[in-house]
Design an enzyme around this catalytic site. Sequence first.
Site, PDB file in Angstrom:
ATOM      1  N   LYS A  22       6.731   9.800  19.634  1.00 44.45           N
ATOM      2  CA  LYS A  22       7.074  10.246  18.157  1.00 44.45           C
ATOM      3  C   LYS A  22       5.633  10.185  17.533  1.00 44.45           C
ATOM      4  O   LYS A  22       5.341  11.142  16.650  1.00 44.45           O
ATOM      5  CB  LYS A  22       7.886   9.021  17.323  1.00 44.45           C
ATOM      6  CG  LYS A  22       7.872   9.272  15.968  1.00 44.45           C
ATOM      7  CD  LYS A  22       8.935   8.423  15.165  1.00 44.45           C
ATOM      8  CE  LYS A  22       8.306   7.163  14.737  1.00 44.45           C
ATOM      9  NZ  LYS A  22       7.485   6.895  13.684  1.00 44.45           N
ATOM     10  N   ASN A  23       4.985   8.899  17.525  1.00 42.55           N
ATOM     11  CA  ASN A  23       3.687   8.752  16.689  1.00 42.55           C
ATOM     12  C   ASN A  23       2.521   9.668  17.176  1.00 42.55           C
ATOM     13  O   ASN A  23       1.570   9.743  16.410  1.00 42.55           O
ATOM     14  CB  ASN A  23       3.436   7.154  16.637  1.00 42.55           C
ATOM     15  CG  ASN A  23       4.480   6.494  15.892  1.00 42.55           C
ATOM     16  OD1 ASN A  23       5.353   7.345  14.993  1.00 42.55           O
ATOM     17  ND2 ASN A  23       4.347   5.298  15.668  1.00 42.55           N
ATOM     18  N   ARG A  92       6.221   8.766   6.103  1.00 42.00           N
ATOM     19  CA  ARG A  92       4.885   8.526   5.740  1.00 42.00           C
ATOM     20  C   ARG A  92       3.878   9.343   6.559  1.00 42.00           C
ATOM     21  O   ARG A  92       2.665   9.800   6.093  1.00 42.00           O
ATOM     22  CB  ARG A  92       4.667   7.133   6.103  1.00 42.00           C
ATOM     23  CG  ARG A  92       3.247   6.549   5.799  1.00 42.00           C
ATOM     24  CD  ARG A  92       3.131   5.113   5.671  1.00 42.00           C
ATOM     25  NE  ARG A  92       1.499   4.967   5.708  1.00 42.00           N
ATOM     26  CZ  ARG A  92       0.744   4.754   4.654  1.00 42.00           C
ATOM     27  NH1 ARG A  92       1.549   4.899   3.473  1.00 42.00           N
ATOM     28  NH2 ARG A  92      -0.318   4.460   4.625  1.00 42.00           N
ATOM     29  N   CYS A 116       7.027   1.319   1.732  1.00 38.10           N
ATOM     30  CA  CYS A 116       8.298   1.196   2.452  1.00 38.10           C
ATOM     31  C   CYS A 116       8.879  -0.135   2.764  1.00 38.10           C
ATOM     32  O   CYS A 116       7.699  -1.193   2.369  1.00 38.10           O
ATOM     33  CB  CYS A 116       8.252   2.099   3.672  1.00 38.10           C
ATOM     34  SG  CYS A 116       7.302   1.470   5.019  1.00 38.10           S
ATOM     35  N   ARG A 121       1.905  -0.371   2.309  1.00 36.81           N
ATOM     36  CA  ARG A 121       1.227   0.855   3.023  1.00 36.81           C
ATOM     37  C   ARG A 121       0.377   1.722   2.010  1.00 36.81           C
ATOM     38  O   ARG A 121       0.647   2.887   2.047  1.00 36.81           O
ATOM     39  CB  ARG A 121       2.468   1.622   3.686  1.00 36.81           C
ATOM     40  CG  ARG A 121       3.082   0.801   4.461  1.00 36.81           C
ATOM     41  CD  ARG A 121       3.946   1.371   5.406  1.00 36.81           C
ATOM     42  NE  ARG A 121       3.441   2.072   6.703  1.00 36.81           N
ATOM     43  CZ  ARG A 121       3.956   2.842   7.585  1.00 36.81           C
ATOM     44  NH1 ARG A 121       5.134   3.024   7.512  1.00 36.81           N
ATOM     45  NH2 ARG A 121       3.277   3.228   8.501  1.00 36.81           N
ATOM     46  N   ASP A 309       4.906  -2.405  16.148  1.00 39.05           N
ATOM     47  CA  ASP A 309       5.998  -1.714  16.444  1.00 39.05           C
ATOM     48  C   ASP A 309       6.950  -2.444  17.343  1.00 39.05           C
ATOM     49  O   ASP A 309       8.198  -1.753  17.686  1.00 39.05           O
ATOM     50  CB  ASP A 309       5.722  -0.331  16.579  1.00 39.05           C
ATOM     51  CG  ASP A 309       5.321   0.547  15.593  1.00 39.05           C
ATOM     52  OD1 ASP A 309       5.302  -0.141  14.379  1.00 39.05           O
ATOM     53  OD2 ASP A 309       4.406   1.385  15.724  1.00 39.05           O
ATOM     54  N   ILE A 331      -0.524  -6.963  11.113  1.00 40.98           N
ATOM     55  CA  ILE A 331      -0.628  -5.699  10.587  1.00 40.98           C
ATOM     56  C   ILE A 331       0.120  -5.441   9.198  1.00 40.98           C
ATOM     57  O   ILE A 331      -0.497  -4.830   8.257  1.00 40.98           O
ATOM     58  CB  ILE A 331      -0.355  -4.507  11.496  1.00 40.98           C
ATOM     59  CG1 ILE A 331      -0.780  -4.940  13.250  1.00 40.98           C
ATOM     60  CG2 ILE A 331      -0.542  -3.151  11.195  1.00 40.98           C
ATOM     61  CD1 ILE A 331      -2.221  -4.468  13.290  1.00 40.98           C
ATOM     62  N   ARG A 401      15.357   8.099  13.137  1.00 44.98           N
ATOM     63  CA  ARG A 401      13.822   8.441  13.149  1.00 44.98           C
ATOM     64  C   ARG A 401      13.054   8.505  14.306  1.00 44.98           C
ATOM     65  O   ARG A 401      12.407   9.135  14.427  1.00 44.98           O
ATOM     66  CB  ARG A 401      13.371   7.674  11.998  1.00 44.98           C
ATOM     67  CG  ARG A 401      14.074   8.090  10.548  1.00 44.98           C
ATOM     68  CD  ARG A 401      13.234   7.307   9.341  1.00 44.98           C
ATOM     69  NE  ARG A 401      11.888   7.392   9.712  1.00 44.98           N
ATOM     70  CZ  ARG A 401      10.990   6.548   9.716  1.00 44.98           C
ATOM     71  NH1 ARG A 401      11.306   5.444   9.381  1.00 44.98           N
ATOM     72  NH2 ARG A 401       9.773   6.806   9.829  1.00 44.98           N
TER      73      ARG A 401
END
Length: 433
Positions: A22-23, A92, A116, A121, A309, A331, A401
Amino acid sequence: MDKIVIHGGKKLVGEVMNSGSKNASLPIMAAALLSAEPSRIENVPDLRDVHTMVKLLRVLGAQVDYTNGVVEVYPGNAIKSNAPYDIVSTMRASVCVLGPLLTRLKEADVSIPGGCVIGARPIDLHIKGLEMLGADILIDHGFVKAKAPKGLRGADVYLGGNFGSSVLATANVLMAATLAKGTTYIEGAACEPELVDLAEFLIKMGAKIKGHGSHLIEIQGVKKLHGANHRVIPDRIEAGTFMVAGAMMNGNDILVRNCIIDHNHALIDKLKQSGALVLKSKSSIRLKRRGRLRPVDVTTLPYPGFPTDLQAQMMALMTLTPGISVITEKIYPDRFIHISELTRMGAKIFLEGSTAIVSGVGHLSGAPVMASDLRASAALLLAGLAAEGETEVNRIYHLDRGYEKIEEKLSALGAEIFRKKEESQKELAAVAL
Ligand code: EPU
């Protein structure tokens, strides 16, 4: 809203096919805007975020087709510079269109994506980087209004922030620099594999980039880019989530296919320390749990450190591990919303600032829980799979998502898991009346 129901305690055994990242897909789709020519991007997972990016590219004037994991983007010459609030606010990664629009059109108006549940962020590093390339940037009525009437110029841009390098700020400056005049050096660049994949796509488009994957990236600006074909890398976070699943319960044995083992060394190391059996081959990895779980400590860091993540998923495993395990989140210091939900299932977790101390309970009990963000949802699924009795994960649109066909994949491994559609809930309510 759909929910997922799990009857926990079933052994997970078998093979699972990992999807495309996804990223990596999202910034690569945005990068296609850098040329008027068509680009073809393969191995793109069928996810809500991908559909949101398709919608955004269409609103910006590109023709986009998304069929069977292949995105074809034909930007043409009539791209618009305005990325509206109603789309950008839902995802985002939409901020990734800022760099391409600004460098190609010499102006961009992109809604600020906002914070979020995982934290504030900010986008200060994106703005700083683009300003250093010569853009005039104003925050006006919730929009980043960027202009560079004479085009961007190459510069030395330091992108390290208080929490380390930024993945999407590096992506934005990298994309913007491809069409800038002269040479750009991004110092303190993010090294994440998704960023490297983006650089590979840009190189296929004709960009001149060196050093991607290191903290210093050199970009020699070119006048024009062309369309390109690219296959997106496998999703290391999805693979990691299945790996944690394999390590969680005695008797579990999961072979994750289509992954790049090099991208998950930090997780593999921790899972081995936790006592899981890890068998690596070229593009797959097998995770088995035999015997007692052992406590581990994890600190999230930029790549190649332990990924934020996968923090929530790792916490789910720690809740079952006898003894004390510690997670320090470097993070996103506030990325701990899942704690209260895991606690509903019997977990014992104490939060002190950005450190969570998990006192393993040996067994969890199923409960109704609420997903708060994508990775928290994955952690609740993992906890539900290992828990005794029924777990109902609500608000699973977060999960949609980022995890393609997750119930199908888990069912094939032996999980008792199903999705309750909103309609069927309404029907049930009607029957009850
Ligand atoms: N940061 C700043 N200023 C900025 C940008 C970031 O201070 O201008 C801070 C952030 O607040 C955070 C740290 O820098 O503390 C790192 O954030 P980063 O910018 O790297 O995050 P991102 O690029 O917005 C991507 C992923 C996230 C992932 C992070 C970190 C995408 C679409 N998103 O976000 O993925 O957590 O990198 O690896 O690539 C997810 O998939 O669930 C997800 C949240």
